[in-house]
Design an enzyme around this catalytic site. Sequence first.
Site, PDB file in Angstrom:
ATOM      1  N   GLY A 226      16.220   1.191  17.004  1.00 47.85           N
ATOM      2  CA  GLY A 226      15.245   1.763  17.920  1.00 47.85           C
ATOM      3  C   GLY A 226      15.677   2.987  18.692  1.00 47.85           C
ATOM      4  CD  GLU A 260      19.001  -5.176  13.173  1.00 50.46           C
ATOM      5  OE1 GLU A 260      17.848  -4.870  13.554  1.00 50.46           O
ATOM      6  OE2 GLU A 260      19.297  -6.314  12.829  1.00 50.46           O
ATOM      7  N   PRO A 261      20.509   0.829  13.595  1.00 53.16           N
ATOM      8  CG  PRO A 261      22.143   2.498  13.626  1.00 53.16           C
ATOM      9  CD  PRO A 261      21.976   1.006  13.549  1.00 53.16           C
ATOM     10  N   GLY A 262      18.038   3.072  12.405  1.00 49.16           N
ATOM     11  CA  GLY A 262      17.473   3.707  11.224  1.00 49.16           C
ATOM     12  C   GLY A 262      17.234   5.175  11.545  1.00 49.16           C
ATOM     13  NE  ARG A 299       7.784   9.143  11.985  1.00 53.50           N
ATOM     14  CZ  ARG A 299       7.781   9.895  13.058  1.00 53.50           C
ATOM     15  NH1 ARG A 299       7.770  11.207  12.975  1.00 53.50           N
ATOM     16  NH2 ARG A 299       7.785   9.347  14.238  1.00 53.50           N
ATOM     17  CE1 TYR A 303       3.639   4.339  13.109  1.00 50.43           C
ATOM     18  CE2 TYR A 303       5.053   6.046  12.198  1.00 50.43           C
ATOM     19  CZ  TYR A 303       4.681   4.722  12.282  1.00 50.43           C
ATOM     20  OH  TYR A 303       5.373   3.799  11.551  1.00 50.43           O
ATOM     21  CB  CYS A 328      -9.863  13.687  -0.882  1.00 52.03           C
ATOM     22  SG  CYS A 328      -9.743  14.899  -2.184  1.00 52.03           S
ATOM     23  CE1 TYR A 357      11.211   3.328   9.498  1.00 54.91           C
ATOM     24  CE2 TYR A 357      12.026   4.837  11.177  1.00 54.91           C
ATOM     25  CZ  TYR A 357      12.018   3.588  10.599  1.00 54.91           C
ATOM     26  OH  TYR A 357      12.805   2.585  11.111  1.00 54.91           O
TER      27      TYR A 357
HETATM   28  C1  LIG Z   1      12.632  -0.953  11.891  1.00 54.92           C
HETATM   29  C2  LIG Z   1      13.744  -1.778  12.367  1.00 54.92           C
HETATM   30  C3  LIG Z   1      14.967  -1.203  12.724  1.00 54.92           C
HETATM   31  C4  LIG Z   1      15.199   0.275  12.733  1.00 54.92           C
HETATM   32  O1  LIG Z   1      14.433   0.920  13.696  1.00 54.92           O
HETATM   33  P1  LIG Z   1      14.746   2.434  14.075  1.00 54.92           P
HETATM   34  O2  LIG Z   1      13.776   2.746  15.137  1.00 54.92           O
HETATM   35  O3  LIG Z   1      14.519   3.252  12.864  1.00 54.92           O
HETATM   36  O4  LIG Z   1      16.152   2.489  14.541  1.00 54.92           O
HETATM   37  C5  LIG Z   1      15.993  -2.043  13.081  1.00 54.92           C
HETATM   38  N1  LIG Z   1      15.833  -3.382  13.103  1.00 54.92           N
HETATM   39  C6  LIG Z   1      14.672  -3.976  12.781  1.00 54.92           C
HETATM   40  C7  LIG Z   1      14.561  -5.445  12.828  1.00 54.92           C
HETATM   41  C8  LIG Z   1      13.579  -3.195  12.405  1.00 54.92           C
HETATM   42  O5  LIG Z   1      12.433  -3.784  12.101  1.00 54.92           O
END
Ligand SMILES: *Cc1c(COP(=O)(O)O)cnc(C)c1O
Length: 402
Positions: A226, A260-262, A299, A303, A328, A357
């Site tokens: 997050g 858990e960074p994405g 995105r 959003y 379209c 994303y």
């Molecule tokens: C989506 C998600 C993440 C990654 O979120 P980011 O905002 O991209 O860091 C981590 N953990 C869980 C459980 C998620 O669903």
Amino acid sequence: MTLDFLALSNKYDTPLYVYDFDYIADRYHALKEAFSGQKSLINYAVKANSNLSVISHLAKMGAGADCVSIGEVKRAIIAGVDKYKIIFSGVGKKDEEIHEALKQDILLINLESEAEMKRVESVAASLGKEARISIRVNPNIDPKTHPYISTGLHDNKFGVEIDVAKRMYIYAKKSANLNPVGIHFHIGSQLTELEPIAEACGIVADLARTLKALEIDIRFFDVGGGLGVVYDNETTISVKEYADMIKEKTKGLDVTLLCEPGRYMVANSGYFLTKVLYEKRNDTKRFVVVDGAMNDLLRPSLYEAYHKIEALGNENEKTPTDVVGPVCESGDFLGKGVLLPQLNHNDLLIVHSAGAYGFSMSSNYNTRNRAAEVAVENGKDRLIRARETFEDLIALEKEFLV
Ligand SMILES: *Cc1c(COP(=O)(O)O)cnc(C)c1O
């Protein structure tokens, strides 16, 4: 590093995703460094950018993976992530997925409901196994982000309330086929304030202490992902303050910290390159129609997310325009009211912050081939996913055509 976007767009054609692998390495090391002095594991959230080479790049530096489908688990394994560094999260899992995750003996299956716990227990029993589990606690904290990416309120479908979690841990401890070793929360995405995370972290750390007192041996404390990034002019959370806060809140717990960074890891490594098809004007509006669209980068449509868009090396006077794709749908835009100079056919536009994303949410809507993906590392570029062809798109239908 400055990337030669023009050369890349000529070499690989457009629409194109380009990822700066050196940037990803810097981000990984900065976060890992922030957790120093404490056992920690960075579980990259594969859904942000699932390209095998991206996962492999992170795995080589020591990262684990956070996966939300068995497909993502398999991607992580193929990309070289150690199995004991893989977490399987997500609000719904099919029995076959649970079965496969248990067979692969990954680090943790993350549970989000009592019903799910019973399914995991039953599948583990059928395999004669003990499932290592973690439970996602919903601490009912408002993360102050977009409602679509907020997950830590009781209104959301994610996780279980504190009391339910406690009951689940007590049940799991007694079960022969469940081994509760982790605790987890994830309150939302694109978080730019530390306070809500700190509040959630405190609540969950207290629960972990209660569980330890009940002789439930929590060894993994998972703070979710997050971490927000800069798309426009956001102020973001310092990873040092973030990690220090977590160390402080979990003091005395003797746990491995999982994170858990994405988006944090990949968003600003990525650029979406698209070429101008033509300009179009009516009485009130100017549109720039480009060869990239919502099927490539969803995105903005999904959003109303902002992505900075630039015309390369064109310093002419700028006027506001909507940058739209050929799909379209009125919702097919990459930017609205973007200040851009007069553009000609084949001029290149750079859409920034497209590494997270972006491709992973892309589709074949309107029978459009998905874009190619390119990595740039140490000044060298390489293809990491070929551009799809029309034949790829129809392959699974063609055999049934009568
Ligand atoms: C989506 C998600 C993440 C990654 O979120 P980011 O905002 O991209 O860091 C981590 N953990 C869980 C459980 C998620 O669903």
